[in-house]
Write a protein that holds these residues in place. Structure first.
Motif, mmCIF file in Angstrom:
data_model
loop_
_atom_site.group_PDB
_atom_site.id
_atom_site.type_symbol
_atom_site.label_atom_id
_atom_site.label_comp_id
_atom_site.label_asym_id
_atom_site.label_seq_id
_atom_site.Cartn_x
_atom_site.Cartn_y
_atom_site.Cartn_z
ATOM 1 N N ALA A 1 10.438 3.302 -0.891
ATOM 2 C CA ALA A 1 9.102 3.544 -0.352
ATOM 3 C C ALA A 1 8.100 3.758 -1.482
ATOM 4 N N SER B 1 0.823 -1.200 0.000
ATOM 5 C CA SER B 1 0.000 0.000 0.000
ATOM 6 C C SER B 1 0.857 1.250 0.000
ATOM 7 N N ASP B 2 0.215 2.390 -0.220
ATOM 8 C CA ASP B 2 0.898 3.679 -0.223
ATOM 9 C C ASP B 2 1.671 3.895 1.072
ATOM 10 N N GLY B 3 2.908 4.364 0.951
ATOM 11 C CA GLY B 3 3.714 4.690 2.107
ATOM 12 C C GLY B 3 4.568 3.564 2.646
ATOM 13 N N GLU B 4 4.325 2.332 2.198
ATOM 14 C CA GLU B 4 5.111 1.208 2.705
ATOM 15 C C GLU B 4 6.542 1.242 2.176
ATOM 16 N N GLU B 5 7.485 0.848 3.040
ATOM 17 C CA GLU B 5 8.855 0.600 2.586
ATOM 18 C C GLU B 5 8.869 -0.831 2.059
ATOM 19 N N MET C 1 1.676 3.377 -8.953
ATOM 20 C CA MET C 1 2.599 3.707 -7.877
ATOM 21 C C MET C 1 3.898 4.289 -8.424
ATOM 22 N N GLU D 1 10.078 6.080 -4.137
ATOM 23 C CA GLU D 1 11.146 6.950 -3.686
ATOM 24 C C GLU D 1 12.293 6.101 -3.148
ATOM 25 N N ARG E 1 6.143 18.903 -5.706
ATOM 26 C CA ARG E 1 7.065 18.319 -4.725
ATOM 27 C C ARG E 1 8.456 18.148 -5.310
ATOM 28 N N SER F 1 17.538 11.387 -2.374
ATOM 29 C CA SER F 1 16.435 10.573 -2.876
ATOM 30 C C SER F 1 16.303 10.714 -4.379
ATOM 31 N N ARG G 1 4.885 5.357 -3.253
ATOM 32 C CA ARG G 1 4.173 6.625 -3.233
ATOM 33 C C ARG G 1 3.008 6.558 -4.221
ATOM 34 N N SER H 1 0.405 7.351 -6.844
ATOM 35 C CA SER H 1 0.344 8.349 -7.925
ATOM 36 C C SER H 1 -0.752 7.917 -8.896
#
Length: 307
Positions: free
Chosen positions: A209, A199-203, A221, A224, A272, A231, A211, A213
């Motif tokens: 990680a 899912s979003d935000g998982e390492e 996805m 990063e 960003r 980064s 992100r 999109s």
């Protein structure tokens, strides 16, 4: 952060010349930071009708933007395909796998790029997908219908995986993309029992990680990659080209499955990236796809290639 460019004659100029074929130049870009090495690998390029990028847009507003980039509104467009390869000393991670031999004759050239780096498909430890469109996914299987990256673990965002595996997707997607749905489901079924979703935000891997999109596809996805305070963002098709997507990111892109969501994602992502001056890699951006976003006085952006 160090970036280098390399060029090779594929197959050898003498051999190609003897066969009566023109020598074909293959280019790649390498980025090194900390203990990481990132290579962009050419899978060839696509040949797309103008409607794929321009349908529904104001022709008078589009024309000067394309002219600034040496493009004709009549098309066709020929975007490059940049597969990203990450090496950290322990892992060989590939972001997307290209289109394989059955999508377009100008694409599916990934093996040539791997050969030039001295890497085999068996060396790849992880395959991470940005989304399930043919030019990113259809290279998953070999000629026998088995996973082409035999030793790899496969990872895809949970929403994206569920979307393409849903048997109703073929009935609800735009008719022009129904073959995308059939092709994605057929391929993902082969790895369904072993694929890992996230899912979003998982390492998802050390220093990598996810992100969200969304917009180009329902679960697209970006990723990063971070080390030592630096980064790099792998953006896939969240930023689909180096012209309209930068100069007018707020415009809907016909190539996005959900153009409204895609535009909002693009605006936020470019804001960003420009604010942080973060290096990123786009699947269809020129020069190997590595660059940065620079704000323009008119509120848009320009792609500053680093390859």
């Amino acid at each position: 952060m160090q970036i280098s460019k390399r060029q090779f004659i594929v197959g050898g100029a003498a051999a190609l010349g003897a066969a009566g074929l023109p020598a074909r130049l293959w280019s790649g870009t390498t980025l090194e930071f900390g203990e990481l090495r990132i290579d962009t690998l050419s899978d060839g390029y696509l040949v797309m009708p103008a409607s794929f990028a321009l349908a529904g847009l104001d022709a008078e507003a589009v024309a000067p933007i394309l002219a600034r980039h040496g493009l004709s509104p009549e098309g066709p467009f020929e975007p490059p395909c940049n597969v990203t390869l990450l090496r950290d000393g322990e892992r060989v991670v590939m972001f997307d796998v290209g289109s394989g031999p059955n999508f377009m004759p100008t694409a599916g050239k990934l093996d040539e790029a791997l050969d030039l780096l001295g890497i085999t498909r068996d060396d790849v430890t992880h395959v991470v997908f940005t989304h399930g469109h043919p030019d990113h996914l259809w290279g998953l299987l070999d000629d026998f219908g088995d996973p082409a990256f035999y030793n790899a673990e496969f990872l895809m965002g949970a929403d994206e995986f569920a979307y393409w595996m849903d048997p109703d997707t073929v009935n609800t997607i735009d008719p022009a993309r129904q073959s995308f749905a059939v092709g994605a489901k057929n391929r993902l079924e082969v790895i369904a029992d072993v694929a890992r979703t996230f899912s979003d935000g998982e390492e998802i891997l050390p220093g990598v990680a996810a992100r969200a999109s969304y917009g180009h596809t329902p679960g697209h996805m970006s990723f990063e990659i971070s080390t030592g305070g630096e980064s790099v963002m792998v953006v896939g098709d969240a930023i689909i080209n180096h012209h309209l997507a930068f100069e007018r990111p707020d415009w809907p892109a016909p190539s996005d499955q959900d153009p409204g969501t895609g535009a909002r994602t693009r605006v936020a992502l470019l804001d960003r990236l420009a604010h942080k001056q973060m290096t990123f890699i786009g699947f269809h951006l020129p020069g190997g796809g590595i660059g940065r976003a620079e704000r323009k006085p008119d509120g848009g952006y320009r792609f500053v290639g680093m390859g």
